[in-house]
Write an enzyme that holds these catalytic residues in place. Structure first.
Site: not given
Ligand code: NAD
Length: 497
Positions: A175, A250, A233, A385, A284
């Site tokens: 996906k 990740e 995640g 972030e 990232c």
């Protein structure tokens, strides 16, 4: 009339069973529709998994070097199509053409690496503790692997997962993020043309909830490889626990570049510009924090301001553009909200801090490259972030303070130190909490044959790139062959001998 694209399930290009679709638009010019893609649901995922389970029974029997030759062919085809795929990628997610060429190149490198692994998929031969007995290990595939990817590296990240998963003999249900369905389609078409059997790669387009969740929960998927935000995640890891799936995560980053008093300032400036504003800060590994020694702080801030204000914003296809748009309107709002938070927290806005709408940029999601100074470690802009072109600058006076500021975040992906001091460099390697440390290079710039990943909330300990994924996507089987013709009892007979 927009081009209609389809899923690839059970060896056929098909619409979503429910018939629903979504549009893929250009973030540099929102009026441009790139294509219409299927909005899939659980039923589509179920069919994809069923086909993958069936196909994998044959694929696992194909000799690994033969699978490797297919990966090589895929990499060869990517070389031929690099320019077209890079242009498609820039149109669908905005980053500049030099960077999207690099994205495709990373997939090419990963394909060639996988091809090589096909000739060195070694187990181990281990001496037995008993006479006339052989012992060794072999790698076996897991079965069906679910691959869920973000939008910021639309071909590189899928390639990091899919090449090793296939080489190891698994089938894949993939996906892509719904902002980059075209790059996902380009990659799958290339794999098929290279000779990956149809049921072995299945492509299901759609959103996280409609396609991602059914992949995570499906009992016949043995393993999940996920790259995306830390919040998603964590939820994935919890859901996957119900079916005891192997999970590789990740996740996010809050990376910092430290410039020491003896650092080469011109090099450090180039590094921070590339690290903070490349991919419009949506990496990232983006440099989100800049930690400056007090002796060079004021001078560096001056040259930084001038250089940031000289960056040219625009369509990533135009030569001369340094910084493209943010990927979508939602991301623009997140960035703008963080800038407001930074101001309210008392950080000083040095430059930027607002959307950019001059010229043709009024049709897209552009944001002025932004720098905050006088940032303190407890501010939200220092810890969370942002995933946009916003840099927070800190002033420090000792190495201990630099390390404390650097490590004072939940994330731990990439770090950089600019210095001429060899001793300090090795202290950085040991003391900076991050999966990657660069000395005299920016926080971005991973190479496909080295491990890539982070510590703390950046992941769950696995690494992409290099040799690690070939272990992650396999089960080791231990084999004992006793040719003594007698019952030999490990531990017991050895003890009595
Ligand atoms: P995201 O977490 O929003 O989405 C990632 C993928 O997960 C997408 O395909 C999305 O559709 C899917 N998804 C979203 N919600 C889901 C759900 N509830 N269930 C199942 N699937 C779901 O992340 P993004 O915005 O696409 O990407 C940006 C994030 O990715 C940033 O946090 C960035 O740091 C991270 N990232 C990490 C790395 C790394 O290697 N550490 C690399 C690139 C990006």
């Amino acid at each position: 009339m927009s081009t209609r694209y389809q899923n690839f399930i059970n060896g056929k290009w098909v619409d979503a069973l429910g018939g629903e679709t979504f549009e893929n638009r250009n973030p540099a010019d929102w009026e441009e529709v790139i294509g219409v893609f299927p909005r899939s649901t659980k039923e589509d995922v179920d069919r994809a998994v069923e086909a993958a389970v069936e196909g994998q029974k044959e694929w696992r029997k194909v000799p690994v070097p033969v699978r490797g030759a297919i990966m090589k062919k895929a990499a060869d085809l990517l070389v031929e199509r690099k320019e077209d795929f890079a242009r498609d990628m820039t149109r669908e997610m905005g980053k500049v053409l030099t960077e999207t060429r690099g994205d495709v190149q990373e997939a090419i490198d990963t394909g060639y690496y996988a091809a090589g692994e096909g000739r060195r998929f070694f187990g181990r031969t281990v001496p037995s503790e008993l006479p006339n007995k052989a012992a060794f290990t072999i790698h076996l595939p897991l079965g069906v692997v679910g691959v869920i990817c973000p939008w910021n590296f639309p071909m590189a990240i899928p390639s990091w997962k899919i090449f090793p998963a296939l080489l190891a003999g698994n089938a894949v249900v993939f996906k892509p993020a719904s902002d980059v369905p075209l790059s996902g389609t380009n990659f799958v078409k290339t794999l098929l043309e290279a000779g990956v059997p149809p049921k072995i790669i299945n492509l299901t387009h759609g959103t996280g909830s409609s396609v991602g969740t059914p992949i995570i929960e499906h009992p016949d998927i043995r393993c999940l490889s996920f790259t995306g935000s830390t919040g998603v995640g964590k939820g994935l890891a919890k859901s996957a626990a119900d079916t005891l799936k192997r999970v590789s995560l990740e996740l996010g980053g809050k990376n910092a570049q430290i410039v020491w008093e003896d650092g080469n300032l011109e090099l450090a400036l180039e590094g921070v510009l590339w690290g903070a504003y490349g991919t419009t800060g949506q990496r990232c590994t983006a440099t989100s924090r800049l930690i400056l020694h007090e002796k060079i702080h004021d001078g560096f801030v001056d040259i930084l301001k001038e250089a940031v204000e000289n960056l040219r914003l625009g369509n990533g296809l135009d030569t001369g553009t340094d910084v493209g748009p943010l990927v979508n309107e939602g991301q623009l709002k997140i960035v703008d909200d963080y800038v407001k938070i930074g101001r309210a927290e008392g950080a000083t806005l040095l430059t930027g801090g607002e959307p950019y709408e001059e010229g043709d940029c009024d049709k897209g999601f552009f944001y002025k490259p932004t720098v905050f100074i006088n940032v303190k470690p407890d501010m939200r802009i220092a810890r969370e972030e942002i995933f946009g072109p916003v840099l927070s600058v800190f002033k420090i006076s000792s190495w201990q303070e630099a390390v404390e500021v650097h490590n004072d975040t939940d994330y731990g992906l990439s770090s950089a130190l600019y210095t001429q001091d060899l001793h300090l460099s090795f202290h950085a390697v040991e003391e900076l909490e991050a999966g990657i440390t660069y000395i005299n290079a920016p926080t971005i710039g991973a190479e496909c044959h080295l491990p890539f990943g982070g510590v703390k909330e950046t992941g769950n300990g696995h690494r992409e790139g290099g040799w690690g994924p070939y272990e992650f996507f396999t089960e080791d089987k231990t084999v004992y062959v006793d040719y003594s013709g007698a019952l030999q009892r490990a531990q017991i007979d050895t003890e009595e001998a």
